[in-house]
Scaffold this motif. Structure first.
Motif, PDB file in Angstrom:
ATOM      1  N   UNK A 214       0.833  -1.124   0.059  1.00  0.00           N
ATOM      2  CA  UNK A 214       0.022  -0.015   0.010  1.00  0.00           C
ATOM      3  C   UNK A 214       1.097   1.177  -0.113  1.00  0.00           C
ATOM      4  N   UNK A 215       1.769   1.294   0.668  1.00  0.00           N
ATOM      5  CA  UNK A 215       2.795   2.545   0.858  1.00  0.00           C
ATOM      6  C   UNK A 215       3.502   2.546  -0.564  1.00  0.00           C
ATOM      7  N   UNK A 216       3.950   1.518  -1.088  1.00  0.00           N
ATOM      8  CA  UNK A 216       4.487   1.646  -2.425  1.00  0.00           C
ATOM      9  C   UNK A 216       3.902   2.384  -3.346  1.00  0.00           C
ATOM     10  N   UNK A 217       2.317   1.978  -3.334  1.00  0.00           N
ATOM     11  CA  UNK A 217       1.268   2.548  -4.474  1.00  0.00           C
ATOM     12  C   UNK A 217       1.325   3.976  -3.987  1.00  0.00           C
ATOM     13  N   UNK A 218       1.242   4.335  -2.769  1.00  0.00           N
ATOM     14  CA  UNK A 218       0.875   5.704  -2.603  1.00  0.00           C
ATOM     15  C   UNK A 218       2.085   6.662  -2.646  1.00  0.00           C
ATOM     16  N   UNK A 219       3.347   6.020  -2.395  1.00  0.00           N
ATOM     17  CA  UNK A 219       4.600   6.709  -2.622  1.00  0.00           C
ATOM     18  C   UNK A 219       5.000   7.042  -4.086  1.00  0.00           C
ATOM     19  N   UNK A 220       4.389   6.060  -5.170  1.00  0.00           N
ATOM     20  CA  UNK A 220       4.482   6.251  -6.403  1.00  0.00           C
ATOM     21  C   UNK A 220       3.595   7.104  -7.024  1.00  0.00           C
ATOM     22  N   UNK A 221       2.588   7.559  -6.354  1.00  0.00           N
ATOM     23  CA  UNK A 221       1.507   8.378  -6.921  1.00  0.00           C
ATOM     24  C   UNK A 221       2.206   9.829  -7.414  1.00  0.00           C
ATOM     25  N   UNK A 222       1.643  10.219  -8.750  1.00  0.00           N
ATOM     26  CA  UNK A 222       1.838  11.459  -9.208  1.00  0.00           C
ATOM     27  C   UNK A 222       0.661  12.410  -8.951  1.00  0.00           C
ATOM     28  N   UNK A 223       0.712  13.144  -7.859  1.00  0.00           N
ATOM     29  CA  UNK A 223      -0.502  13.789  -7.468  1.00  0.00           C
ATOM     30  C   UNK A 223      -0.999  14.821  -8.449  1.00  0.00           C
ATOM     31  N   UNK A 224      -0.296  15.082  -9.722  1.00  0.00           N
ATOM     32  CA  UNK A 224      -0.852  16.208 -10.637  1.00  0.00           C
ATOM     33  C   UNK A 224      -1.462  15.406 -11.552  1.00  0.00           C
ATOM     34  N   UNK A 225      -1.490  14.020 -11.689  1.00  0.00           N
ATOM     35  CA  UNK A 225      -2.438  13.242 -12.807  1.00  0.00           C
ATOM     36  C   UNK A 225      -3.236  12.239 -11.973  1.00  0.00           C
ATOM     37  N   UNK A 226      -3.965  11.928 -13.115  1.00  0.00           N
ATOM     38  CA  UNK A 226      -4.583  10.654 -12.882  1.00  0.00           C
ATOM     39  C   UNK A 226      -3.959   9.481 -12.753  1.00  0.00           C
ATOM     40  N   UNK A 227      -3.631   9.014 -11.542  1.00  0.00           N
ATOM     41  CA  UNK A 227      -3.021   7.651 -11.298  1.00  0.00           C
ATOM     42  C   UNK A 227      -4.067   6.505 -11.048  1.00  0.00           C
ATOM     43  N   UNK A 228      -3.475   5.434 -11.705  1.00  0.00           N
ATOM     44  CA  UNK A 228      -4.429   4.289 -11.368  1.00  0.00           C
ATOM     45  C   UNK A 228      -3.822   3.003 -11.156  1.00  0.00           C
ATOM     46  N   UNK A 229      -4.271   2.036 -10.548  1.00  0.00           N
ATOM     47  CA  UNK A 229      -3.577   0.769 -10.005  1.00  0.00           C
ATOM     48  C   UNK A 229      -4.266  -0.485 -10.687  1.00  0.00           C
ATOM     49  N   UNK A 230      -3.533  -1.412 -11.110  1.00  0.00           N
ATOM     50  CA  UNK A 230      -4.389  -2.229 -11.690  1.00  0.00           C
ATOM     51  C   UNK A 230      -3.637  -3.759 -11.558  1.00  0.00           C
ATOM     52  N   UNK A 231      -4.422  -5.000 -11.511  1.00  0.00           N
ATOM     53  CA  UNK A 231      -3.642  -6.492 -11.487  1.00  0.00           C
ATOM     54  C   UNK A 231      -4.075  -6.691 -12.767  1.00  0.00           C
ATOM     55  N   UNK A 232      -3.021  -7.431 -13.576  1.00  0.00           N
ATOM     56  CA  UNK A 232      -3.175  -8.068 -14.740  1.00  0.00           C
ATOM     57  C   UNK A 232      -2.027  -9.021 -15.213  1.00  0.00           C
ATOM     58  N   UNK A 233      -2.157  -9.697 -16.338  1.00  0.00           N
ATOM     59  CA  UNK A 233      -1.271 -10.393 -16.873  1.00  0.00           C
ATOM     60  C   UNK A 233      -0.416  -9.853 -17.999  1.00  0.00           C
ATOM     61  N   UNK A 234       0.942 -10.192 -17.713  1.00  0.00           N
ATOM     62  CA  UNK A 234       1.762  -9.694 -18.765  1.00  0.00           C
ATOM     63  C   UNK A 234       1.468 -10.408 -20.177  1.00  0.00           C
ATOM     64  N   UNK A 235       1.485  -9.944 -21.237  1.00  0.00           N
ATOM     65  CA  UNK A 235       1.390 -10.596 -22.470  1.00  0.00           C
ATOM     66  C   UNK A 235       2.352 -10.181 -23.573  1.00  0.00           C
ATOM     67  N   UNK A 236       2.965  -9.084 -23.458  1.00  0.00           N
ATOM     68  CA  UNK A 236       3.838  -8.512 -24.399  1.00  0.00           C
ATOM     69  C   UNK A 236       4.993  -7.784 -23.477  1.00  0.00           C
ATOM     70  N   UNK A 237       6.152  -8.121 -24.122  1.00  0.00           N
ATOM     71  CA  UNK A 237       7.451  -7.552 -23.732  1.00  0.00           C
ATOM     72  C   UNK A 237       8.151  -6.936 -24.848  1.00  0.00           C
ATOM     73  N   UNK A 238       8.887  -5.713 -24.630  1.00  0.00           N
ATOM     74  CA  UNK A 238       9.278  -4.958 -25.826  1.00  0.00           C
ATOM     75  C   UNK A 238      10.501  -4.004 -25.048  1.00  0.00           C
ATOM     76  N   UNK A 239      11.484  -4.025 -25.479  1.00  0.00           N
ATOM     77  CA  UNK A 239      12.665  -3.201 -25.303  1.00  0.00           C
ATOM     78  C   UNK A 239      13.685  -2.873 -26.379  1.00  0.00           C
ATOM     79  N   UNK A 240      13.335  -1.849 -27.025  1.00  0.00           N
ATOM     80  CA  UNK A 240      14.013  -1.599 -28.381  1.00  0.00           C
ATOM     81  C   UNK A 240      15.440  -0.800 -27.930  1.00  0.00           C
TER      82      UNK A 240
END
Length: 350
Positions: A214-240
């Motif tokens: 919970x603290x990690x989520x709060x500390x990562x928030x950018x209060x100047x913009x709309x921040x969302x948190x989600x749980x999901x499955x990683x299905x694509x990776x790209x690092x050019x």
């Protein structure tokens, strides 16, 4: 004779200390159901990764406090880590040992190089950085204890000037999560004539994963913009680009504003967690600034909070939306499909 009879103690404890120069010792221990001194492979990898992140987060704090450093002070922290040696696991549960030479010079500039012949101007001594690591861990441990008694995250917010950060909470989350108990012990080398700090010991429980997450989520928030948190499955990776944080796709496993998003990371360290989640079919909790671009939904300046359980433990939500006639559903499931293609490099790091 005693050393000959106790070969285990010699090879694991005594010899490493004799083989290296003076060093301050960090021991990261995690309880394991495996036989003494053993741990399942994946948990061992996570413990080493978490130990590394703990040292990096504390080194970043040495140059100044911050809620979320992202890549700030990253090069300095890496130069500190380059001076640290890793020891074998010690008998007991499973222990990763880090040896930090107290007198090594860490350049405050990006040029680096051999610091042994330079004056103290522009150079930090490794012990000073190691002490910053301990202060940051101590502040975070105190905030965890405050949460245990009060249920409040206020201790994490108040502790930012003392070294609490998104990076440190996430590092300690990796040590505590899914454990039967874990701790960090620091012992300072006494070979120098200067005053020696007292040894320190910090304990964590598996249940501490909740406030740290919970603290990690709060500390990562950018209060100047709309921040969302989600749980999901990683299905694509790209690092050019070499050294870039990378991009990956996430398909939501719980209800949220979008079914599929592209995630552009703020910190390249988090990309390793995304890879692990993809390889092991684990759900990933991510947080970032949600934006809609054409048919794609993006999470910008995003952070990986933690890996969760296996994706099969989650049921995909049924989307129920109340959209009146004439309104546009910004996060329409069909529109937010993430094509299996490489990200647009022209976007750059946001």
């Amino acid at each position: 004779m005693q050393i000959a009879e106790d070969r285990e103690s010699w090879t694991r404890v005594i010899y490493p200390r004799l083989a290296v120069d003076a060093s301050d010792e960090f021991r990261f221990r995690r309880e394991s159901s495996a036989p003494s001194g053993l741990i399942d492979w994946r948990s061992g990898e996570r413990l080493i990764e978490s130990a590394r992140r703990t040292l990096l987060a504390g080194a970043k704090f040495f140059l100044g406090p911050g809620r979320h450093f992202v890549n700030r002070h990253g090069r300095f922290a890496s130069r500190y880590l380059d001076e640290v040696l890793m020891g074998q696991t010690a008998p007991g549960s499973y222990i990763v040992t880090a040896y930090a030479p107290p007198h090594a010079g860490i350049s405050l500039s990006a040029s680096g190089g051999d610091m042994s012949s330079l004056p103290d101007v522009g150079v930090a001594h490794a012990r000073e950085v190691s002490q910053a690591v301990v202060r940051a861990v101590e502040a975070t441990a105190e905030a965890v204890e405050h949460y245990r008694t009060s249920g409040s995250l206020s201790g994490f917010e108040a502790g930012v000037p003392r070294g609490i950060s998104y990076e440190m909470t996430q590092a300690l989350l990796g040590i505590a999560a899914n454990s039967d108990g874990a701790d960090i012990t620091v012992e300072w080398d006494s070979s120098s004539s200067e005053s020696i700090p007292e040894s320190t010991h910090f304990e964590f429980r598996g249940s501490d994963a909740e406030p740290l997450s919970k603290a990690a989520v709060r500390l990562a928030e950018d209060r100047s913009s709309r921040m969302v948190t989600m749980i999901g499955r990683v299905h694509l990776l790209a690092k050019k680009d070499v050294g870039s944080p990378g991009v990956f796709g996430v398909e939501a496993l719980t209800s949220g504003p979008a079914r599929k998003v592209r995630v552009r990371l703020a910190d390249e360290e988090d990309y390793h967690e995304a890879i692990r989640a993809h390889e092991e079919d684990l759900a990933l909790q991510v947080s970032g600034k949600l934006e809609k671009e054409g048919n794609l939904s993006w999470l910008y300046n995003a952070t990986v909070i933690r890996t969760m359980g296996h994706v099969d433990e989650y049921q995909r939500p049924r989307s129920v939306r109340n959209v009146s006639a004439g309104q546009i559903d910004l996060f329409d499931n069909g529109a937010s499909q993430l094509p299996e293609q490489s990200p647009d490099p022209s976007r750059g790091n946001q």
